[in-house]
Design a protein around this motif. Sequence first.
Motif, short mmCIF file in Angstrom:
data_model
loop_
_atom_site.label_atom_id
_atom_site.label_comp_id
_atom_site.label_asym_id
_atom_site.label_seq_id
_atom_site.Cartn_x
_atom_site.Cartn_y
_atom_site.Cartn_z
N PRO A 4 0.83 -1.21 0.00
CA PRO A 4 0.00 0.00 0.00
C PRO A 4 0.87 1.27 0.00
CG PRO A 4 -0.24 -1.21 2.06
CD PRO A 4 0.64 -2.02 1.18
N LEU A 5 0.34 2.32 -0.60
CA LEU A 5 1.05 3.60 -0.64
C LEU A 5 1.16 4.13 0.79
CD1 LEU A 5 2.32 5.67 -2.52
CD2 LEU A 5 0.09 6.81 -2.64
N THR A 6 2.39 4.40 1.21
CA THR A 6 2.65 4.80 2.59
C THR A 6 3.55 6.03 2.62
OG1 THR A 6 2.55 2.47 3.21
CG2 THR A 6 3.47 3.95 4.82
N ARG A 7 3.26 6.93 3.55
CA ARG A 7 4.08 8.13 3.75
C ARG A 7 4.97 7.88 4.97
NH1 ARG A 7 3.57 13.48 6.48
NH2 ARG A 7 1.84 12.59 7.62
N GLU A 19 8.79 10.98 2.75
CA GLU A 19 8.81 10.23 1.50
C GLU A 19 7.53 9.43 1.39
OE1 GLU A 19 11.50 6.87 -0.80
OE2 GLU A 19 12.19 7.68 1.09
N THR A 20 6.92 9.43 0.22
CA THR A 20 5.72 8.63 -0.05
C THR A 20 6.09 7.59 -1.09
OG1 THR A 20 4.34 10.55 0.40
CG2 THR A 20 3.30 8.72 -0.74
N THR A 21 5.87 6.32 -0.75
CA THR A 21 6.30 5.23 -1.63
C THR A 21 5.47 3.97 -1.41
OG1 THR A 21 8.21 3.93 -2.32
CG2 THR A 21 8.07 4.46 0.00
N HIS A 22 5.57 3.05 -2.36
CA HIS A 22 4.96 1.74 -2.22
C HIS A 22 5.94 0.75 -1.59
CE1 HIS A 22 1.18 2.27 -4.37
NE2 HIS A 22 1.83 3.04 -5.23
N LYS A 23 7.20 1.12 -1.45
CA LYS A 23 8.20 0.21 -0.89
C LYS A 23 8.01 0.06 0.61
CE LYS A 23 11.73 1.35 -4.28
NZ LYS A 23 13.08 1.88 -4.48
N PRO A 36 14.02 8.38 14.71
CA PRO A 36 12.93 7.46 14.38
C PRO A 36 12.03 7.99 13.27
CG PRO A 36 12.54 8.51 16.50
CD PRO A 36 13.90 8.95 16.04
N VAL A 37 11.51 7.07 12.46
CA VAL A 37 10.63 7.40 11.34
C VAL A 37 9.26 6.81 11.59
CG1 VAL A 37 10.25 7.05 8.86
CG2 VAL A 37 12.54 7.51 9.70
N LEU A 38 8.22 7.59 11.37
CA LEU A 38 6.84 7.14 11.50
C LEU A 38 6.27 6.87 10.12
CD1 LEU A 38 5.54 9.70 14.13
CD2 LEU A 38 6.16 7.33 14.52
N SER A 39 5.21 6.08 10.06
CA SER A 39 4.58 5.81 8.78
C SER A 39 3.08 6.01 8.88
CB SER A 39 4.88 4.37 8.33
OG SER A 39 4.34 3.45 9.24
N GLN A 40 2.49 6.33 7.74
CA GLN A 40 1.05 6.56 7.66
C GLN A 40 0.59 6.11 6.28
OE1 GLN A 40 -0.01 10.69 7.84
NE2 GLN A 40 -2.15 10.26 8.17
N VAL A 42 -1.49 6.07 2.99
CA VAL A 42 -2.06 7.18 2.24
C VAL A 42 -3.19 6.64 1.35
CG1 VAL A 42 -1.58 8.97 0.53
CG2 VAL A 42 0.15 8.37 2.21
N GLU A 43 -4.33 7.30 1.38
CA GLU A 43 -5.43 6.95 0.49
C GLU A 43 -5.19 7.64 -0.85
OE1 GLU A 43 -7.74 4.76 1.35
OE2 GLU A 43 -6.81 4.61 3.32
N LYS A 44 -5.77 7.11 -1.92
CA LYS A 44 -5.52 7.65 -3.26
C LYS A 44 -5.85 9.13 -3.37
CE LYS A 44 -5.91 3.52 -6.05
NZ LYS A 44 -6.60 2.87 -7.16
N GLY A 45 -6.95 9.60 -2.81
CA GLY A 45 -7.34 10.99 -2.91
C GLY A 45 -6.43 11.93 -2.13
N GLU A 46 -5.81 11.43 -1.06
CA GLU A 46 -4.96 12.28 -0.22
C GLU A 46 -3.73 12.78 -0.96
OE1 GLU A 46 -4.02 10.94 3.76
OE2 GLU A 46 -5.74 9.61 3.67
#
Length: 57
Positions: A4-7, A19-23, A36-40, A42-46
């Motif tokens: 999933p697409l993640t920021r 960074e926003t990526t599928h990796k 430390p890095v957090l992740s969220q 991302v929905e397609k519209g965002e």
Amino acid sequence: MKAPLTRFYCMSKECGFEETTHKLKEGIPCPKCKGPVLSQRVEKGEINNERTNSHNS
């Protein structure tokens, strides 16, 4: 199938890494400050709204 697409973003506001990526990058340290890095997820519209808003400012 893609992940999933993640920021991913640094917890340190002074650093500003984002960074926003599928990796999959869970558990990595920030490449700029090694913090430390957090992740969220991302929905397609965002992502489209973020690009539109950045061009308007």
